[in-house]
Design a protein around this motif. Sequence first.
Motif, PDB file in Angstrom:
ATOM      1  N   VAL A   1       0.840  -1.208   0.000  1.00  0.00           N
ATOM      2  CA  VAL A   1       0.000   0.000   0.000  1.00  0.00           C
ATOM      3  C   VAL A   1       0.865   1.244   0.000  1.00  0.00           C
ATOM      4  CG1 VAL A   1      -1.695   1.305   1.341  1.00  0.00           C
ATOM      5  CG2 VAL A   1      -1.947  -1.172   1.099  1.00  0.00           C
ATOM      6  N   LEU A   2       1.965   1.237   0.753  1.00  0.00           N
ATOM      7  CA  LEU A   2       2.842   2.407   0.835  1.00  0.00           C
ATOM      8  C   LEU A   2       3.508   2.684  -0.517  1.00  0.00           C
ATOM      9  CD1 LEU A   2       4.183   4.597   2.549  1.00  0.00           C
ATOM     10  CD2 LEU A   2       5.977   2.937   3.131  1.00  0.00           C
ATOM     11  N   VAL A   3       4.021   1.637  -1.151  1.00  0.00           N
ATOM     12  CA  VAL A   3       4.665   1.814  -2.462  1.00  0.00           C
ATOM     13  C   VAL A   3       3.646   2.280  -3.499  1.00  0.00           C
ATOM     14  CG1 VAL A   3       5.837   0.615  -4.359  1.00  0.00           C
ATOM     15  CG2 VAL A   3       6.504   0.175  -1.988  1.00  0.00           C
ATOM     16  N   GLY A   4       2.455   1.691  -3.470  1.00  0.00           N
ATOM     17  CA  GLY A   4       1.425   2.109  -4.420  1.00  0.00           C
ATOM     18  C   GLY A   4       1.021   3.550  -4.213  1.00  0.00           C
ATOM     19  N   SER A   5       0.935   3.959  -2.948  1.00  0.00           N
ATOM     20  CA  SER A   5       0.554   5.350  -2.661  1.00  0.00           C
ATOM     21  C   SER A   5       1.627   6.319  -3.138  1.00  0.00           C
ATOM     22  CB  SER A   5       0.326   5.525  -1.151  1.00  0.00           C
ATOM     23  OG  SER A   5      -0.711   4.663  -0.697  1.00  0.00           O
ATOM     24  N   LEU A   6       2.892   5.966  -2.887  1.00  0.00           N
ATOM     25  CA  LEU A   6       3.991   6.829  -3.344  1.00  0.00           C
ATOM     26  C   LEU A   6       4.032   6.922  -4.861  1.00  0.00           C
ATOM     27  CD1 LEU A   6       6.864   5.769  -0.882  1.00  0.00           C
ATOM     28  CD2 LEU A   6       5.531   7.891  -0.864  1.00  0.00           C
TER      29      LEU A   6
ATOM     30  N   THR B   1       1.506   6.498  -6.944  1.00  0.00           N
ATOM     31  CA  THR B   1       0.351   7.290  -7.389  1.00  0.00           C
ATOM     32  C   THR B   1       0.587   8.772  -7.152  1.00  0.00           C
ATOM     33  OG1 THR B   1      -1.103   5.428  -6.862  1.00  0.00           O
ATOM     34  CG2 THR B   1      -2.130   7.589  -7.145  1.00  0.00           C
ATOM     35  N   PHE B   2       1.135   9.085  -5.987  1.00  0.00           N
ATOM     36  CA  PHE B   2       1.396  10.492  -5.662  1.00  0.00           C
ATOM     37  C   PHE B   2       2.420  11.100  -6.617  1.00  0.00           C
ATOM     38  CE2 PHE B   2       4.068  13.604  -3.471  1.00  0.00           C
ATOM     39  CZ  PHE B   2       3.122  14.569  -3.171  1.00  0.00           C
ATOM     40  N   SER B   3       3.519  10.353  -6.894  1.00  0.00           N
ATOM     41  CA  SER B   3       4.546  10.878  -7.794  1.00  0.00           C
ATOM     42  C   SER B   3       4.007  11.046  -9.213  1.00  0.00           C
ATOM     43  CB  SER B   3       5.760   9.947  -7.794  1.00  0.00           C
ATOM     44  OG  SER B   3       5.401   8.667  -8.280  1.00  0.00           O
TER      45      SER B   3
ATOM     46  N   ILE C   1       0.814  11.598 -10.111  1.00  0.00           N
ATOM     47  CA  ILE C   1      -0.087  12.755 -10.124  1.00  0.00           C
ATOM     48  C   ILE C   1       0.706  14.056 -10.025  1.00  0.00           C
ATOM     49  CG2 ILE C   1      -1.945  13.913  -8.875  1.00  0.00           C
ATOM     50  CD1 ILE C   1      -2.971  11.166  -8.041  1.00  0.00           C
ATOM     51  N   TYR C   2       1.745  14.049  -9.196  1.00  0.00           N
ATOM     52  CA  TYR C   2       2.547  15.265  -9.015  1.00  0.00           C
ATOM     53  C   TYR C   2       3.260  15.648 -10.317  1.00  0.00           C
ATOM     54  CZ  TYR C   2       6.138  18.378  -7.202  1.00  0.00           C
ATOM     55  OH  TYR C   2       6.974  19.458  -6.995  1.00  0.00           O
ATOM     56  N   ARG C   3       3.827  14.647 -10.997  1.00  0.00           N
ATOM     57  CA  ARG C   3       4.520  14.937 -12.268  1.00  0.00           C
ATOM     58  C   ARG C   3       3.550  15.450 -13.310  1.00  0.00           C
ATOM     59  NH1 ARG C   3       7.427  10.091 -11.133  1.00  0.00           N
ATOM     60  NH2 ARG C   3       6.041   8.949 -12.526  1.00  0.00           N
ATOM     61  N   LYS C   4       2.368  14.859 -13.375  1.00  0.00           N
ATOM     62  CA  LYS C   4       1.373  15.326 -14.337  1.00  0.00           C
ATOM     63  C   LYS C   4       0.933  16.749 -14.024  1.00  0.00           C
ATOM     64  CE  LYS C   4      -0.554  10.816 -15.618  1.00  0.00           C
ATOM     65  NZ  LYS C   4      -1.784   9.956 -15.650  1.00  0.00           N
ATOM     66  N   ARG C   5       0.760  17.041 -12.736  1.00  0.00           N
ATOM     67  CA  ARG C   5       0.350  18.391 -12.360  1.00  0.00           C
ATOM     68  C   ARG C   5       1.442  19.401 -12.678  1.00  0.00           C
ATOM     69  NH1 ARG C   5      -1.969  19.025  -6.441  1.00  0.00           N
ATOM     70  NH2 ARG C   5      -3.491  17.627  -7.436  1.00  0.00           N
ATOM     71  N   LYS C   6       2.706  19.050 -12.398  1.00  0.00           N
ATOM     72  CA  LYS C   6       3.804  19.961 -12.704  1.00  0.00           C
ATOM     73  C   LYS C   6       3.934  20.174 -14.203  1.00  0.00           C
ATOM     74  CE  LYS C   6       6.413  21.506 -10.273  1.00  0.00           C
ATOM     75  NZ  LYS C   6       6.430  22.831  -9.596  1.00  0.00           N
ATOM     76  N   ALA C   7       3.736  19.085 -14.966  1.00  0.00           N
ATOM     77  CA  ALA C   7       3.803  19.216 -16.422  1.00  0.00           C
ATOM     78  C   ALA C   7       2.677  20.104 -16.946  1.00  0.00           C
ATOM     79  CB  ALA C   7       3.747  17.837 -17.084  1.00  0.00           C
ATOM     80  N   SER C   8       1.495  19.951 -16.342  1.00  0.00           N
ATOM     81  CA  SER C   8       0.370  20.781 -16.756  1.00  0.00           C
ATOM     82  C   SER C   8       0.620  22.244 -16.410  1.00  0.00           C
ATOM     83  CB  SER C   8      -0.911  20.289 -16.084  1.00  0.00           C
ATOM     84  OG  SER C   8      -1.995  21.122 -16.413  1.00  0.00           O
ATOM     85  N   GLN C   9       1.146  22.501 -15.213  1.00  0.00           N
ATOM     86  CA  GLN C   9       1.455  23.875 -14.824  1.00  0.00           C
ATOM     87  C   GLN C   9       2.539  24.471 -15.704  1.00  0.00           C
ATOM     88  OE1 GLN C   9       2.455  23.720 -10.677  1.00  0.00           O
ATOM     89  NE2 GLN C   9       0.331  23.458  -9.993  1.00  0.00           N
ATOM     90  N   SER C  10       3.550  23.658 -16.030  1.00  0.00           N
ATOM     91  CA  SER C  10       4.622  24.159 -16.892  1.00  0.00           C
ATOM     92  C   SER C  10       4.112  24.475 -18.288  1.00  0.00           C
ATOM     93  CB  SER C  10       5.747  23.124 -16.967  1.00  0.00           C
ATOM     94  OG  SER C  10       6.788  23.543 -17.823  1.00  0.00           O
ATOM     95  N   ALA C  11       3.173  23.665 -18.772  1.00  0.00           N
ATOM     96  CA  ALA C  11       2.630  23.915 -20.106  1.00  0.00           C
ATOM     97  C   ALA C  11       1.761  25.163 -20.128  1.00  0.00           C
ATOM     98  CB  ALA C  11       1.809  22.701 -20.563  1.00  0.00           C
ATOM     99  N   ASN C  12       1.150  25.484 -18.989  1.00  0.00           N
ATOM    100  CA  ASN C  12       0.282  26.654 -18.931  1.00  0.00           C
ATOM    101  C   ASN C  12       1.026  27.943 -18.604  1.00  0.00           C
ATOM    102  OD1 ASN C  12      -2.009  25.082 -19.467  1.00  0.00           O
ATOM    103  ND2 ASN C  12      -2.308  24.616 -17.292  1.00  0.00           N
ATOM    104  N   LEU C  13       2.340  27.844 -18.329  1.00  0.00           N
ATOM    105  CA  LEU C  13       3.111  29.033 -18.015  1.00  0.00           C
ATOM    106  C   LEU C  13       3.270  29.919 -19.252  1.00  0.00           C
ATOM    107  CD1 LEU C  13       5.963  27.616 -15.744  1.00  0.00           C
ATOM    108  CD2 LEU C  13       4.016  29.000 -15.030  1.00  0.00           C
ATOM    109  N   GLU C  14       3.310  31.207 -19.011  1.00  0.00           N
ATOM    110  CA  GLU C  14       3.497  32.153 -20.112  1.00  0.00           C
ATOM    111  C   GLU C  14       4.898  32.004 -20.688  1.00  0.00           C
ATOM    112  OE1 GLU C  14       3.329  36.985 -20.908  1.00  0.00           O
ATOM    113  OE2 GLU C  14       2.946  36.140 -18.923  1.00  0.00           O
TER     114      GLU C  14
END
Length: 233
Positions: free
Chosen positions: A18-23, A25-27, A29-42
């Motif tokens: 469960v711990l490995v799966g959670s980590l 999943t978190f990583s 989601i975090y990478r996707k969110r950072k990529a999305s934020q980077s793509a939306n940057l001016e």
Amino acid sequence: MFEIDWLSLALPFAYITVLVGSLYTFSTIYRKRKASQSANLEPWFPPHLQRNIYLTLLHMEPEPGQEKAPKVPDSVIRAALLRRAVEDIRRIIQIRTSKQALNTLLQRGSVGEDLNQRFTRAEKEIEEELRDVVTEANALAPGWGQTIFQSANEIAANTMLRLKLEEIESRAEADKEWWEKRRETIKKDFMRELDEESSTKGSVKGSDDDAVLVDSGTPASTPGGSKKKRGKK
């Protein structure tokens, strides 16, 4: 013989799973969110107009009703690629100038991480742009990729020099008017000081003349007075 109690190990294994799966999943989601934020940057730079012009000339499409697109002369395409390289030189200079200042501001905490991400992405884009220009130059003329940026640098330097000269010429008339006004002001101040000095010298001279008259009159009255006193006796 030693037997493994799988039931007692099931709980730790389940916890680790469960711990490995959670980590994971978190990583993810975090990478996707950072990529999305980077793509939306001016973007750091505005759209590359010179590159768009070059690509439009290179991949000219036929107009409605025509079977083939009009042939663009090679000289025009080369000129467009050279102008694209000149714009790249200008952006490289801006990147190098801004990098040190940005690092200083980041160390002080004066700017956010978003600005650093924009700058890092701009550096990668300009590196890819330079490689693309060299490839296109060698495709148009073998070996041109080795000298195109040297020519572009000379053009950029001449352009900057011409702009500086135009700025100086545009300010020359204003500077001339300012100096004329300044010279008139200095002249008026100087003449006023001369007038004040002349009036001061005139008043001092008049006082000296009065003093001379008073001194010259005193001896004349004294002998006369002495004679009158002697006559009475």
